[in-house]
Design a protein around this motif. Structure first.
Motif, PDB file in Angstrom:
ATOM      1  N   MET A   6       0.823  -1.202   0.000  1.00 16.33           N
ATOM      2  CA  MET A   6       0.000   0.000   0.000  1.00 16.33           C
ATOM      3  C   MET A   6       0.866   1.265   0.000  1.00 16.33           C
ATOM      4  N   THR A   7       1.973   1.244   0.729  1.00 17.20           N
ATOM      5  CA  THR A   7       2.885   2.388   0.718  1.00 17.20           C
ATOM      6  C   THR A   7       3.467   2.563  -0.677  1.00 17.20           C
ATOM      7  N   LEU A  12       3.722   5.431  -5.889  1.00 16.93           N
ATOM      8  CA  LEU A  12       3.557   5.408  -7.343  1.00 16.93           C
ATOM      9  C   LEU A  12       2.399   6.298  -7.787  1.00 16.93           C
ATOM     10  N   HIS A  13       1.334   6.311  -6.997  1.00 17.75           N
ATOM     11  CA  HIS A  13       0.170   7.124  -7.325  1.00 17.75           C
ATOM     12  C   HIS A  13       0.534   8.614  -7.311  1.00 17.75           C
ATOM     13  N   VAL A  14       1.241   9.042  -6.279  1.00 19.52           N
ATOM     14  CA  VAL A  14       1.628  10.451  -6.190  1.00 19.52           C
ATOM     15  C   VAL A  14       2.589  10.822  -7.317  1.00 19.52           C
ATOM     16  N   ILE A  15       3.553   9.977  -7.604  1.00 20.07           N
ATOM     17  CA  ILE A  15       4.476  10.243  -8.715  1.00 20.07           C
ATOM     18  C   ILE A  15       3.707  10.373 -10.025  1.00 20.07           C
ATOM     19  N   ARG A  60       0.369   9.239 -21.255  1.00 22.39           N
ATOM     20  CA  ARG A  60      -0.266   7.912 -21.268  1.00 22.39           C
ATOM     21  C   ARG A  60       0.307   7.021 -20.166  1.00 22.39           C
ATOM     22  N   ILE A  61       1.617   7.067 -19.987  1.00 24.69           N
ATOM     23  CA  ILE A  61       2.247   6.261 -18.933  1.00 24.69           C
ATOM     24  C   ILE A  61       1.763   6.727 -17.560  1.00 24.69           C
ATOM     25  N   TRP A  62       1.762   8.056 -17.330  1.00 25.60           N
ATOM     26  CA  TRP A  62       1.343   8.574 -16.028  1.00 25.60           C
ATOM     27  C   TRP A  62      -0.113   8.232 -15.738  1.00 25.60           C
ATOM     28  N   ALA A  66      -1.358   6.005 -12.695  1.00 18.20           N
ATOM     29  CA  ALA A  66      -2.314   6.549 -11.727  1.00 18.20           C
ATOM     30  C   ALA A  66      -3.527   5.633 -11.607  1.00 18.20           C
ATOM     31  N   GLY A  67      -4.040   5.166 -12.734  1.00 25.45           N
ATOM     32  CA  GLY A  67      -5.199   4.272 -12.712  1.00 25.45           C
ATOM     33  C   GLY A  67      -4.895   2.942 -12.050  1.00 25.45           C
TER      34      GLY A  67
END
Length: 156
Positions: A6-7, A12-15, A60-62, A66-67
């Motif tokens: 989860m961390t 990864l989500h924030v990046i 597209r990568i980001w 994020a998804g």
């Protein structure tokens, strides 16, 4: 130290959000105004597409990252019930914003928009519509990020 998926997913989500939304803001509030100052109105659309072609693959990568990380966190923490509760409006906002960008980047642009813009009979008007859309999405993105960060930290 133990591995915490989860961390890692949050990191990864924030990046991904920084790369994605930061890129959108740069395009909207730096690139587009620069083109408005430096290009003739009838060439702005073509100039934008030359520049945007370098950012689109990154976007597209980001957006995918994020998804994927957002889905993983929702699944792993079993947060699906939040979508049935309007107190978690920011969850809906994140999903809606992500959906708009995913559709734009993976469906609308490659299948329709690039061709339409390349053959535009009204490049000045199309550029202005694109600027307005980018500005609106940028404002929605800020509200979404504010809501997500506030919601994740108990503000709402």
């Amino acid at each position: 130290m133990t591995f915490d998926d989860m961390t890692l997913a949050r990191i990864l989500h924030v990046i991904a959000i920084v790369g994605w939304i930061g890129g959108v803001w740069f395009v909207t509030f730096v690139v587009m105004p620069a083109l408005s100052r430096s290009e003739a109105p009838e060439t702005r659309l073509a100039a934008f597409h030359r520049i945007e072609s370098g950012f689109a693959p990154q976007a597209r990568i980001w957006v995918l990252l994020a998804g994927a990380s957002g889905f993983w966190m929702t699944h792993r923490a079993d947060l699906w019930s939040r979508f049935a509760d309007l107190h978690f409006w920011w969850m809906h906002a994140m999903l809606a914003l992500w959906t708009v960008f995913a559709l734009m980047l993976f469906v609308i642009e490659p299948l329709f928009l690039h061709k339409r813009m390349a053959e535009s009979q009204t490049p000045q008007a199309d550029f202005l519509r694109m600027v307005a859309m980018h500005r609106a999405l940028s404002v929605i993105a800020v509200v979404t990020v504010f809501g997500a960060m506030g919601g994740a930290h108990g503000l709402f």
